[in-house]
Every structure is written in C-alpha cells, then in structure tokens.
Scaffold this motif. Structure first.
Motif: not given
Length: 582
Positions: A400-427
């Motif tokens: 609560h109380g967080t700017d949505m633009d900042v939230v969007r950028e942080e959320l996309v970056g963290r999910i991208h980092a998680m997706s990258n490590v899952v891709s490496l583990l799958s390989e």
C-alpha cells in the motif's frame, strides 16, 4: 511443501521437498536362464559347421580358377589393344610422310605440318616439321622462320645463335610445330642434332629411311609427361636424302592404356635391351621410371611389341593376390553358412525364453509408469514452489502507498530475474547453474558496470533462485541516488569458495563513489531479501555497511548449502532420459 525461508507468511525460496527414488522405480531384471533345448541345437550347430566348411572350400577353388582366367584374359586383351594402337600410329605416320612427298623446292608456306595433322588424326602431344637444311639454304630457312616467329633464330642445342657462315654440314632445324603454345613455340628454330635422343633419332631415320621410334623420354620438358617420339623421313620425288622429318610425340600413358583403380592389373613398359628400369603410369596418366631389382617380384605376364623399328616389352602385374581373394571368398561363404547356423540355433533358443521376455517387459513397463508418476510429482512440486515465490514477490512489491509506475518497474524486473534463473535451470535439467551465468544483461540491470570475479562454480537450484533475486536487488539500487563525483558508481562483485565439507562461500558487493547520504535507501522488500531471506535460504549470514565512500554488502554461507550435492543427487535420476530396457 518445504519452505526454506518464510517472511510474513508470503515469501518462499527453495527447491522443495526431497523425493528419493526407490528400488521400485528401477526396472526389475528377471533371471534369464534358458530351458535346455536337448540335443536339437547341438546337432544343428554341428551339421551347419560341417556344411559351411565344405561350401567355403569349394567356393575358394572356384574363385581362384575364375580369377586366374579373368586376369590372364584381361592382360591378353590389353596387350592386343596396345599392339593395335602402335600399328595404327605407325601406319598413319607413313601416310603423313607420303602426303608430303612433293617438289624438292623449299615450301614457302610450310604446309607440311598442316597436311600431316589433317591426315594424322591419332592423339599426340606435339607434331613438328624438322627440316634438313643444307648450308646454302640456312639464310632462306632463317627468313622463313622469321615469318613464323620473328623473335627466334636458328639456334644450337644450348640455345645460342648458330653461326650460319661456318656451318659446313646440313642441320636438322625445327621449322614448324603444332600445337603452338608458349611452351612449344620456344622449340622453333632449334637444331636437334646435339640432342642425344632426337639427334640419334634423326640419324637413324636418315640412314634407314624408315619410320623410327625413340626410347621413352620426357616430352616438351613437362614433368611427368614421358612418351615416345616417332620420326618419319620425308623424301621428295626424285630425291635420295630426306628433306626433313615429321616427328610425333606420343604420351606413353596413352599408348599403354593408362591404368585405373578398377583394373585387375597394372602395366609397365620396358625398352630393350635396357633391363635396369621400366616405365609405369598411375591412374592420372603420370608416367615415371622405376628400377628393376634382382630377386624382386616378376611380372605375371610379359608381351613383346615392335614400334618404329624398336622392340618394347609390356610387363603385366596383377594388382591383387589371387589366392588371397579366393580365401576371402571362401571365408565369406563359410561365414554365411555359419551365420545361418547361428540364426537357426538362436531361433530355437528364442522360442524357449519367449514367456520370460514377455514377463520382463511387463514388469519394466510397470517400473516406467512408477518412475513417470514420481517425475510428475516432482514437477508439480517445483511448479508450486515457483508459483509461491511469484506470489510472494507480487505481494511484497505491491504494498500500500507505493507509486504504481515504480511498482510496475520493480515487479517486472524481479519476475524477469526469476524467469531467467528458471530458464537456466531448465537448460541444465535442474542440475544447477553456473554462478557467473546469473550476471546476464537480460536479468541484471547495469551489468556492463559490474566487475565480476570469482571461480565459476555450479550452485544448486535453491541457491540459484536466492542469488538471482539478490543480485537483481543490489544491481537495481546501484543507480539510484547521486554519486559523490556525479557519475554512475563503479561496482565490484566478487566471491571466494572453500574446499571440503567445511568450506565457506563468501560474497562481497561494493559500490564505489557513493555514501549513505547520496545512496537512496533500499526498499522494504530489498531489506528483507538482503538481511533475512537470502542468508536464511543459504544457511548463512549477511551484513550491509557504508565505509568512507562506498556501499558494501557481504554474504557468508557454507559451501554445502550453496552447492547442495544432495539436491543434485536427488534430481539427477529425474533429469536423465528414460531409456527402454535392453
């Protein structure tokens, strides 16, 4: 579901429970003792071996006889063809010589060579008109030569100009040659008398006034082009002495019908009375000389031929050992009989073990189904773990109380980092990830400013997920705030590893040219990740502090949790491809 780190009931990192393969998942092997087939199989084997031996021996005798007949027949045919080719060329040389018997006056157009070529249609390397020039005709011959080759003059064998005024005897001079090219044109105007081969050839042709041939000799100075030169004297009507000679150079490889790889034999040419060497041609037609040694292997067949008043010997050598080929054929037939015997014996053996094989296949199928169910359970567990991690990331980021633009950028970056490590583990089939592979531009911001150093170890799946989010959080805050020098901070990321089960993993992140006053504080999510979640997931400790002009984050954990060989041993059977039982 096991939880490696839980914060406020919503944060989860880890690869999950430890499923272990049991012996029930492995395909069971049943004893393969066969029922005794009695005396049928030994009887079939004994009969088959006997018949196979007799058939092989009979095939050997037949093959040896046929091979000898085929090779002898092929050698006779080749010798007849070579003899016929030589007779044709000698006859055509006589025809070419006869066509040039005309007026004894000098030929202003030097058409003798052209007429010879029209009549002489056989293959040759070169055809030359060698005119026998009297001393009184040397000036006229030089004038005619200049009309053909202005840059050349009548020359001696060492390529020096011939002193025409001092010449007292007739000279044999090359006045025309075909084909004309850069190599043959140089022979125009050359006196052939000093040449030991061609001079002797002209002397013999003049004395006998018949077509004569030389010993095998190099033609046109080209390497590997060895041939026979034939000289046909041209005597004008009413004349006694030859006015000149038509010379024809034949490639020896063509005359002897060049050997090829598919031929049953190779052929060599020897000029009598020479008994020290012979000439052979390879499959490309290149002719070379080889010495004949006393006691060496002799030819399989030898035939004498006559060409240009000279006697030649054709030596034929069989390419293969006829006895060896016969033995190979016999062994092949015997092996075929033995193969049939083995097939019949195996057939009876297969019938006796059919029931056991069917039972084993059924049990193997059951084992595969159990293993497949275990793999599906493990996959479901990993998916639930990843979904739990994503849920915790979203919940903590969208506070609560967080700017949505900042939230969007942080959320996309963290999910991208998680997706990258899952891709490496799958390989890697979830067998771990190279630590330096987590520092990639597609998952880590500002990676071009990070100086990464340390041994490139393979970390476990659980450690890779924690470290990937940790590196993202550190890198995403490295560009926030103001630097002391007004530029982006320089970053060093380095780690060390220990040896043995008591080894320690130490990671250090340092941002230079920044301070607590200029660097923006970490978010609540970042503080929780840096101080609690990542250290607890790896079973270690962490601390953050500001030296004089830098920001430092240090993480210390046991190597056994970072590498986690137990997790790799557990997942390795699932990552291996399922192979059917042999």
């Amino acid at each position: 579901m096991d939880r490696a780190g839980v914060v406020n009931g919503g944060w989860l990192l880890g690869s999950g429970r430890g499923l272990r393969l049991s012996h029930a998942l492995e395909p069971p092997w049943v004893g393969t003792e066969m029922t005794r087939p009695g005396i049928i199989i030994p009887f079939i084997a004994l009969l088959g071996v006997t018949l196979s031996g007799l058939a092989g021996w009979r095939s050997h005798d037949q093959e040896l006889t046929l091979e000898k007949m085929a090779v002898s027949r092929a050698m006779d045919v080749n010798a007849s063809l070579v003899e016929e080719r030589l007779r044709v060329r000698e006859l055509l040389a006589q025809v070419a010589s006869g066509l040039n018997r005309r007026s004894p006056e000098p030929d202003p157009n030097m058409s003798a060579l052209r007429t010879a070529i029209d009549a002489f249609t056989a293959d040759f390397t070169s055809v030359a008109w060698v005119e026998r020039v009297k001393p009184s005709q040397l000036e006229d011959a030089r004038a005619r030569l200049h009309r053909v080759a202005p840059d050349l003059d009548i020359r001696t064998g060492d390529n020096q100009p011939l002193d025409l005024a001092r010449q007292k005897v007739p000279v044999n001079v090359v006045m025309d040659i075909e084909p004309r090219d850069e190599q043959t044109t140089k022979l125009l105007g050359l006196s052939v008398d000093p040449d030991p081969v061609r001079g002797d050839l002209m002397a013999r042709a003049r004395t006998s006034q018949k077509i004569v041939a030389s010993n095998p000799t190099p033609l046109l100075g080209a390497p590997g082009v060895v041939g026979i030169i034939v000289a046909a004297p041209v005597i004008h009507r009413g004349g006694v002495e030859p006015a000149g000679f038509l010379t024809f150079g034949f490639n020896l490889g063509t005359l002897m019908l060049t050997n090829d790889d598919s031929s049953l034999f190779s052929v060599a040419v020897k000029s009598l009375p020479d008994d020290k060497s012979e000439f052979v041609a390879n499959d490309q037609g290149v002719v070379s000389s080889r010495a004949l040694t006393a006691g060496g292997p002799g030819p399989t067949l030898a035939r004498r031929v006559f060409f240009g008043g000279r006697e030649f010997v054709l030596n034929y050598y069989a390419r293969t050992n006829l006895g060896m080929r016969a033995w190979q054929r016999g062994l092949l037939v015997g092996a075929g009989g033995l193969a049939i015997t083995v097939m019949l014996s195996v057939l009876f053996g297969v019938v006796t073990r059919n029931n056991q094989r069917l039972q084993r296949e059924i049990e193997v199928r059951i084992g595969f189904e159990r293993r497949l169910n275990a793999v599906i359970d493990e996959l479901n567990h990993r998916v639930r773990n990843i979904l739990a991690v994503m849920q915790s990331i979203v919940t903590r980021t969208m506070r609560h109380g967080t700017d949505m633009d900042v939230v969007r950028e942080e959320l996309v970056g963290r999910i991208h980092a998680m997706s990258n490590v899952v891709s490496l583990l799958s390989e890697s089939r979830w067998q771990g990830v190279k630590l330096q592979g987590l520092f990639e531009a597609r998952a880590i911001p500002n990676v071009e400013r990070i100086n990464v150093s340390g041994p490139d170890i393979t970390v476990s799946a659980r450690a890779a997920q924690s470290l990937s989010l940790l590196f993202y959080e550190l890198a995403s805050h490295s560009d926030e705030g103001l630097s002391l020098v007004g530029q982006h901070p320089r970053i060093d990321a380095k780690w060390t590893t220990g040896e043995g089960p008591e080894g320690i993993f130490q990671f250090r992140w340092e941002e230079f040219n920044t301070s607590e006053a200029t660097r923006r504080p970490d978010s609540d999510f970042g503080l929780i990740l840096l101080d609690r979640v990542a250290p607890e997931a790896l079973g270690g400790t962490a601390r953050r502090y500001f030296p004089d002009v830098s920001y430092v984050y240090e993480l210390t954990a046991p190597m056994e949790t970072v590498v986690d060989m137990a997790e790799r041993d557990r997942t390795q059977p699932f990552s291996a491809p399922v192979r059917p039982a042999p």
